[in-house]
Design an enzyme around this catalytic site. Structure first.
Site, PDB file in Angstrom:
ATOM      1  N   ARG A   1      42.231 131.421 179.393  1.00  0.00           N
ATOM      2  CA  ARG A   1      42.793 132.084 178.212  1.00  0.00           C
ATOM      3  C   ARG A   1      42.901 131.146 177.009  1.00  0.00           C
ATOM      4  NH1 ARG A   1      48.726 133.918 179.110  1.00  0.00           N
ATOM      5  NH2 ARG A   1      49.202 131.907 178.153  1.00  0.00           N
ATOM      6  N   ASP A   2      42.680 131.717 175.834  1.00  0.00           N
ATOM      7  CA  ASP A   2      42.739 130.989 174.557  1.00  0.00           C
ATOM      8  C   ASP A   2      41.935 129.696 174.635  1.00  0.00           C
ATOM      9  OD1 ASP A   2      44.022 132.825 173.081  1.00  0.00           O
ATOM     10  OD2 ASP A   2      45.922 131.789 172.933  1.00  0.00           O
TER      11      ASP A   2
ATOM     12  N   ASP B   1      55.427 129.704 168.464  1.00  0.00           N
ATOM     13  CA  ASP B   1      53.976 129.748 168.644  1.00  0.00           C
ATOM     14  C   ASP B   1      53.471 128.515 169.386  1.00  0.00           C
ATOM     15  OD1 ASP B   1      53.464 132.171 167.235  1.00  0.00           O
ATOM     16  OD2 ASP B   1      53.713 131.105 165.349  1.00  0.00           O
TER      17      ASP B   1
ATOM     18  N   ASP C   1      42.862 137.663 171.213  1.00  0.00           N
ATOM     19  CA  ASP C   1      42.040 136.477 170.930  1.00  0.00           C
ATOM     20  C   ASP C   1      40.791 136.339 171.785  1.00  0.00           C
ATOM     21  OD1 ASP C   1      44.096 135.886 169.227  1.00  0.00           O
ATOM     22  OD2 ASP C   1      44.766 134.088 170.253  1.00  0.00           O
TER      23      ASP C   1
ATOM     24  N   TYR D   1      47.588 139.968 178.821  1.00  0.00           N
ATOM     25  CA  TYR D   1      47.233 138.661 178.249  1.00  0.00           C
ATOM     26  C   TYR D   1      47.269 137.566 179.320  1.00  0.00           C
ATOM     27  CZ  TYR D   1      47.683 134.736 174.859  1.00  0.00           C
ATOM     28  OH  TYR D   1      47.516 133.588 174.121  1.00  0.00           O
TER      29      TYR D   1
ATOM     30  N   SER E   1      48.640 127.769 173.983  1.00  0.00           N
ATOM     31  CA  SER E   1      48.776 129.046 174.686  1.00  0.00           C
ATOM     32  C   SER E   1      47.769 129.220 175.818  1.00  0.00           C
ATOM     33  CB  SER E   1      48.619 130.196 173.693  1.00  0.00           C
ATOM     34  OG  SER E   1      47.391 130.071 172.993  1.00  0.00           O
TER      35      SER E   1
END
Length: 395
Positions: A122-123, A350, A168, A117, A129
């Protein structure tokens, strides 16, 4: 946000792990490694004869937190949680050395779960995140992140490993193509995932490409594009045989099986027949298989014990009232599902609820999000205790 019948935009599930390197506070005991190299045969269930490894990094995190807890029932439950197999997140380059540590402690009876990840950009449709690598840093992702993970696993051929590949990422490209950050990251996402799949195609590895969840790609308009995206990237990687299928509900809240579904009564429910993860897997797997890719699944049940908590299906941040769900098992009752697994380490936030903080995402300020909450990946003791209290089955 509430999903519509079109290609629905979705704020990505925040699934960040701690960015610091976790050190086990207890010496790793000698474990009985397999006497010979492990081969995970394509088409088999790698979990059927193995236990998901309860890694010492998560156990240490719980142990450190419990040191300041005076309630004996909580400390006892916390110790029990630490013994449950949980995936370890390799979400930064700095955490990659943990892979070798966890491989060294994993006995022959277990399978080590790792989450890959750290894609560039990313995201792309979330804030809490976002990763360390910027869009355009594909070469660094390959050489400084994927290659060292490959080297660590190659050095431990006698250990069985399950990998979840980039939560994701590909789902974001299906539903958020109109988001500028996602459009910019698309090339790196596809090339990065393909590189990971190709390089990690090792005999002792079972890979599962992340496919979001039923509330994301389960919409009628998203199912086929989602399946096509997954199988296309798999083919770009050279159709690696150690890809066993997909992962779903990673760090998510959806029920495995619920009738009616949590959002079955909403006005747009007629556009999504995947009202739980069972229906989602049963719907998307044949489409993926038709594209040539293996289509079994593993489903995250780490925090999905309680339903009816979210105001909207897209609410993903520290949902109030959640509980630890079914423990990891290969007994799933569905021939397409290899295992229920714990992917998101329960107790790690989160995202932060502080609206003035760096990386604040508005989803973490919603009415159904637990407050106060620290930055993504940081321990939240109050939330951990709530997960214990609401666990089904109980601890």
């Amino acid at each position: 946000m509430r999903y519509s019948m079109g290609i629905a935009a979705l704020a990505a599930v925040v699934v960040a792990a701690p960015t610091e390197t976790v050190q086990d506070s207890h010496p790793i005991k000698a474990r009985a490694a397999c006497a010979s190299a492990v081969t995970l045969t394509p088409g088999s269930n790698p979990f059927s004869s193995r236990t998901l490894h309860a890694n010492s990094a998560y156990a240490s995190e719980i142990s450190t937190a419990m040191a300041s807890v005076t309630d004996a029932s909580i400390t006892a439950a916390g110790a029990a949680v630490a013994k449950v197999g949980t995936f370890l997140w390799l979400d930064t380059i700095a955490r990659v050395p943990l892979a070798a540590t966890m491989l060294a402690e994993t006995p022959c009876t277990d399978i080590l779960g790792l989450v890959v990840y750290d894609l560039p950009g990313r995201d792309c449709n979330a804030k809490a995140s976002n990763g360390e690598l910027a869009t355009g840093q594909l070469a660094k992702y390959q050489s400084s992140y994927i290659d060292p993970i490959v080297a660590a696993i190659k050095a431990a051929p006698n250990v069985a490993v399950a990998l979840i590949i980039e939560p994701d990422s590909l789902p974001n490209l299906v539903t958020n193509a109109n988001v500028s950050a996602c459009a910019a990251a698309a090339s790196d996402y596809k090339a990065g995932v393909a590189y990971a799949l190709k390089q990690l195609n090792l005999p002792n590895v079972a890979m599962y490409i992340d496919a979001g969840h039923g509330g994301w790609l389960g919409w009628d308009a998203n199912l086929q594009p989602g399946a096509d995206m997954l199988s296309s990237v798999w083919k770009t990687a050279g159709s690696p045989k150690q890809v066993f299928g997909i992962s779903t509900n990673v760090a998510g809240w959806n029920a495995w099986s619920a009738s009616p579904g949590e959002f079955a009564g909403t006005s747009d429910a007629k556009y999504n027949k995947c009202q739980d993860e069972k229906r989602y897997v049963d719907a998307i797997s044949p489409l993926i298989k038709a594209g040539g890719m293996p289509a079994h699944a593993i489903v995250d049940t780490g925090r999905n014990a309680v339903q009816g908590l979210r105001a909207e299906w897209g609410d993903w941040c520290n949902v109030i009232g959640a509980g630890f769900g079914v423990r990891p098992t290969a007994t799933t009752g569905d021939s397409l599902v290899d295992a229920f697994v714990w992917v998101k380490p329960g107790g790690e936030s989160d995202g932060t609820s502080d609206s003035g903080a760096n990386r604040y995402d508005s989803f973490c300020g919603k009415a159904d999000a637990f407050k106060p909450a620290p930055q993504a990946g940081t321990w939240n003791e109050a939330y951990f205790e709530a997960l214990i209290k609401n666990a089904v089955p109980s601890f």
